[in-house]
Scaffold this motif. Structure first.
Motif, PDB file in Angstrom:
ATOM      1  N   VAL A 171       1.307  -1.109   0.306  1.00  0.00           N
ATOM      2  CA  VAL A 171      -0.305   0.355   0.157  1.00  0.00           C
ATOM      3  C   VAL A 171       1.160   1.079  -0.366  1.00  0.00           C
ATOM      4  O   VAL A 171       1.993   1.392   0.794  1.00  0.00           O
ATOM      5  N   ASP A 186       0.189   4.824   0.810  1.00  0.00           N
ATOM      6  CA  ASP A 186      -0.697   6.023   1.306  1.00  0.00           C
ATOM      7  C   ASP A 186      -0.239   7.928   0.662  1.00  0.00           C
ATOM      8  O   ASP A 186       0.634   7.760   2.383  1.00  0.00           O
ATOM      9  N   THR A 246      -5.388   6.338   7.873  1.00  0.00           N
ATOM     10  CA  THR A 246      -4.210   5.637   7.390  1.00  0.00           C
ATOM     11  C   THR A 246      -4.198   4.447   8.725  1.00  0.00           C
ATOM     12  O   THR A 246      -3.677   3.237   8.085  1.00  0.00           O
ATOM     13  N   TYR A 268       3.541  -1.185   3.909  1.00  0.00           N
ATOM     14  CA  TYR A 268       2.545  -0.028   3.997  1.00  0.00           C
ATOM     15  C   TYR A 268       4.130   1.335   3.956  1.00  0.00           C
ATOM     16  O   TYR A 268       4.062   1.370   4.858  1.00  0.00           O
ATOM     17  N   ARG A 295     -12.418   2.643   0.060  1.00  0.00           N
ATOM     18  CA  ARG A 295     -11.328   2.470  -0.096  1.00  0.00           C
ATOM     19  C   ARG A 295     -10.994   1.405   0.454  1.00  0.00           C
ATOM     20  O   ARG A 295      -9.695   0.847  -0.413  1.00  0.00           O
TER      21      ARG A 295
END
Length: 342
Positions: free
Chosen positions: A13, A15, A32, A47, A325
């Motif tokens: 991911v 972000d 988050t 992440y 999302r």
């Protein structure tokens, strides 16, 4: 060459910690951590959070702090930067910050580095960054940063200066890029390389070729290792996904126009919001952004894997509604792994 199977490719991911219209930075940081916990459950490998400044729609400007926030609320997923803009910082400070993170969350921290400012000129001045900088100082800064982690490389750092915490710790360093500069440097240093094809698609294949052709084995890697950044908006139907993707498209449209702002709600159509020229520019920028149902995402990812021979994918999803999302990342994981995730 051994053909890679899509289901064997690690996914991660990216972000940007979007602040939505009507929302706050606090909401964004809460979302988050929620996304990170779900991503860990769904089998995502890393992440990463990105450093941007002076942008009302991004809450991850204090990137190291947000990495700590995510790492403290998860258990196994690797957490890192995608990336830290090294030209904004003294290398010693970054070594200490990531040495601290690695000390707190051992074996889970990544340090992805970029050479762009991640900001506009007023923010660059506020960050004490030379306006004439073109990134040419990046290799020297990188060498100094790496020397703080390696006690044997004292010649590359100021005499008598040590990073505590940091010294002797294994914090994997990645170079990030959207052009050939970092691709070649990563290859020459034998470091892993991540390319931001979700906003610089035209340079993806040339940069990967340059990285692989210039690669020199190192103590870190014996062969090239590439992560490709993608934009993915997944939903139960193609129509729903395309509507959700208009939030990201509006964001890109504002960038084209030199504007910043919060992430906007989706719209039924961008007709009337963009000019024909802007539409053409936007469509070119979104070559590696996928919107669709699970089958559509799977098919396009198969094609991208064949084109790039990527070792990993990292997914950015700029979607206005947090639940949508989450569902997009869940569907993306299912599309790649070929199975339902709980």
């Amino acid at each position: 060459m051994i053909l890679k199977l899509l289901q064997d490719i690690p996914i991660s991911v990216l972000d940007l910690a979007p602040i939505i219209e009507g929302g706050t930075a606090a909401d964004s940081l809460h979302n988050t951590l929620d996304l990170a916990r779900h991503a860990e459950q769904w089998g995502y490998h890393r992440y990463w959070l990105a450093e941007h400044h002076n942008m009302p729609g991004i809450a991850s400007s204090a990137t190291s702090l947000v990495i700590g926030h995510v790492a403290s609320g998860t258990r196994t997923i690797r957490v890192g930067s995608g990336g830290i803009m090294l030209s904004n910082h003294a290398p010693l400070v970054i070594a200490e910050q990531f040495g601290t993170l690695e000390s707190l969350y051992p074996g889970r921290i990544d340090l992805g580095l970029g050479r762009a400012p991640g900001s506009d000129q007023p923010a660059s001045r506020a960050l004490r960054r030379g306006l004439g900088s073109d990134g040419s100082e990046f290799p020297e800064q990188l060498s100094e940063l790496r020397a703080y982690f390696d006690p044997t490389a004292s010649s590359s750092r100021p005499p008598g200066v040590r990073a505590i915490p940091g010294e002797g710790l294994n914090v994997p360093i990645w170079l990030l890029g959207s052009s050939g500069f970092s691709a070649k440097l990563a290859g020459q240093l034998g470091l892993p390389f991540a390319f931001a094809s979700h906003f610089a698609p035209d340079y993806l294949l040339p940069a990967l070729h340059l990285y692989r052709s210039s690669f020199q084995p190192s103590e870190h890697l014996d062969k090239p290792h590439v992560m490709v950044g993608l934009g993915i908006t997944a939903a139960e139907t193609v129509e729903e996904a395309r509507k959700l993707a208009t939030s990201q498209q509006q964001q890109f449209l504002n960038i084209i126009r030199g504007r910043t702002g919060k992430l906007q709600p989706p719209v039924d159509s961008l007709d009337g919001l963009w000019s024909p020229q802007e539409k053409a520019i936007l469509q070119d920028k979104l070559q590696y952004s996928i919107s669709g149902d699970k089958a559509t995402v799977h098919a396009r990812l198969q094609q991208i894997l064949a084109d790039t021979d990527a070792d990993e994918f990292i997914i950015a999803s700029q979607i206005y509604d947090h639940q949508a999302r989450l569902h997009s990342y869940k569907l993306a994981a299912e599309a790649i792994k070929g199975e339902l995730v709980s």
